[in-house]
Structure formats: C-alpha cells, structure tokens
Write an enzyme that holds these catalytic residues in place. Sequence first.
Site, PDB file in Angstrom:
ATOM      1  N   SER A 122       0.838  -1.198   0.000  1.00 55.09           N
ATOM      2  CA  SER A 122       0.000   0.000   0.000  1.00 55.09           C
ATOM      3  C   SER A 122       0.880   1.259   0.000  1.00 55.09           C
ATOM      4  O   SER A 122       1.713   1.418  -0.886  1.00 55.09           O
ATOM      5  CB  SER A 122      -0.969  -0.040   1.191  1.00 55.09           C
ATOM      6  N   ASP A 146      -0.242  -4.765  -3.589  1.00 53.57           N
ATOM      7  CA  ASP A 146      -1.632  -4.298  -3.687  1.00 53.57           C
ATOM      8  C   ASP A 146      -1.791  -2.782  -3.687  1.00 53.57           C
ATOM      9  O   ASP A 146      -2.606  -2.224  -2.942  1.00 53.57           O
ATOM     10  CB  ASP A 146      -2.491  -4.911  -2.577  1.00 53.57           C
ATOM     11  N   HIS A 284      -6.477  -6.732   1.162  1.00 58.42           N
ATOM     12  CA  HIS A 284      -5.465  -5.704   0.929  1.00 58.42           C
ATOM     13  C   HIS A 284      -4.203  -5.912   1.767  1.00 58.42           C
ATOM     14  O   HIS A 284      -3.091  -5.746   1.260  1.00 58.42           O
ATOM     15  CB  HIS A 284      -6.080  -4.337   1.223  1.00 58.42           C
TER      16      HIS A 284
END
Length: 307
Positions: A122, A146, A284
């Site tokens: 992220s 991700d 995620h």
Amino acid sequence: MGVATETNEFSYLPHQAEALGVTAPSVTRLTLALADGRVISALKFGEGSPVITLLHGAGLNAHTWDTTTLHIQHPVLAIDLTGHGDSSWRTDADYSARTLAADIAAALDAWTTQPQVLVGQSLGGLTAAAVAAARPDLVRELMIVDITPGIDTSAGPTVLRKFYEGPTDFASRDELVDRAMSLGFGGTRAETERGVFLNTRVRPDGRIEWKHHFAHLAAQAIAASADDAVSPAVLTPTGWEDLAAVQAPITLVRAIAGFVTAPDGEEFARRVPAARVIAMDATHNVQETAPAELADAIRELADRTTL
C-alpha cells in the site's frame, strides 16, 4: 484485558513461531536519529545483514509483517514508516511517498550493507518505488503489494470512517478492542488484542492512543467534514514517474480481494511492461491474510539475487 502488563512487543513471536512450526529468529528494535531531530525506528529479524526490507501500509506498523517474516526465515528489516509505530510524526503532516522515501533511504544507509529486496505494501509500496527511483544503489528487487499509483485509497468504507471518527484516545486497550470488534475489525479477540497492543501506546496521563498519526489526522478531517477522508491520500501523480525510473526488476502483487483490480493490474503491466504481475487470494493486507504465499514470493526474490 488479555494483554498482561509485562507483555512487550516481542512477547507474541514465540507463540506465533510455534504455531507455524518454525524457529523464532532473534529480533531487536533499532532507532536512527535524523538530522532534524526526528527518529526512524525498525525491527531487525535474524542474524547478519538484512537482505530484505519491508515497508507497511498507512495506519499499520512494522509488526504487521511478523507472521510473513517468520515464514521468510531470512534476515529481515521491517521499518516503521514516518508517522507510524515508533517513528516520529511529522509536524507538517506530509506523508507523501517521496517525503517518506528520504527517511527510508537514510535508514537503509545506516542499517544495511547491500542492495535490498525492497517490499512495500500500500503506502509502503509507493514509498518503496520512490526509494528505488531515487536511490538505485539501495534496491536490487522491488516488490509492490496491492497498490498502484492510480488508486486513491484515502476514502475508505463507511465502517472505517466510523472507526476513525473518534475518539482518538481511550481509557484502556480493552475499550479499543471492544470498539474494533464491534465494527468487525480483527479476527479472534486474541488477534485483535495483539494488533491493538502493537499499534497503541500509553500516554503520560494514562490514556491509550494510536501510535500512528493518521488516526489523529483522520479524526480532525472527519470532524471538519473534509471529503469523507479517513487518512491523507496515498494517490500520487508522481508514482508512475518513479516506477519508470526504477532500474531494479519490479513485481506487483495483486490481492484478489484487495484494492488492485484485474483492470488495474493490466494497466500496471501496460505502463511498466518489464514488471511481473502476480495475483494472490488475499485481502489488501496480504502480509496478514496470505503471509505464507507472500513470504514464498519474497524469499524467491531474495534467493535468486543472492546466488
């Protein structure tokens, strides 16, 4: 609550290692003083110089990688991004990827002796790309987990907004665990207690507060009705430029139930044609929901670059 007063940040690792059937590595907390008086903090797992460095996402800290690191079984450096964990908050609240990357580069200069397999999830992924672009000497392989520069994750789901709208301090960790579980966060109570313990601290007045700055910034933004934001945006228009400048091989890990959709992955492959894109059955936070599979992919990169 279930966390005893003598519990410290490393108390959970032996039980986690035993459950996985692996040997728990040695682990130490590192702290680096920066020129402006701030500090960067990290966890070093294993003996010898790290070959792998891990960067977490917004609102998390280095301990999010604990289970993945136990699977990797290599020396690993897991860094608390600025504004998270035991690293200092920024007074200007600038947590853009390139700003964070400068601190990460300083940490790598201090704590590593060879180019790293740099893995970022992220916000950590965008930061890792910025590090690799600015300091190619520090990175031998780049793995982004991700996230792509085209995804804005600042406007989270309603339940996340509710979680962060306040309060930002609590009478006890038990109170925060109850709040998290009532909104559907965490797994078992024991897992939620661990996560809360590792992401909070006790203030001098005895109140419990989040370690990461984002929760406090989000509460302020929500109180002001600022675009329903739950954290500073991690959308970065410079991210594609950073990726284009990266000299190291690039891998994108797309979580099937995460933020990067199949079309997003296809766009990434078009924009960064030399990159490898792989999908994993995870949410995620891949390092928490598919730690063994992610560890295998990371270890593959480390093994092939140290032969």
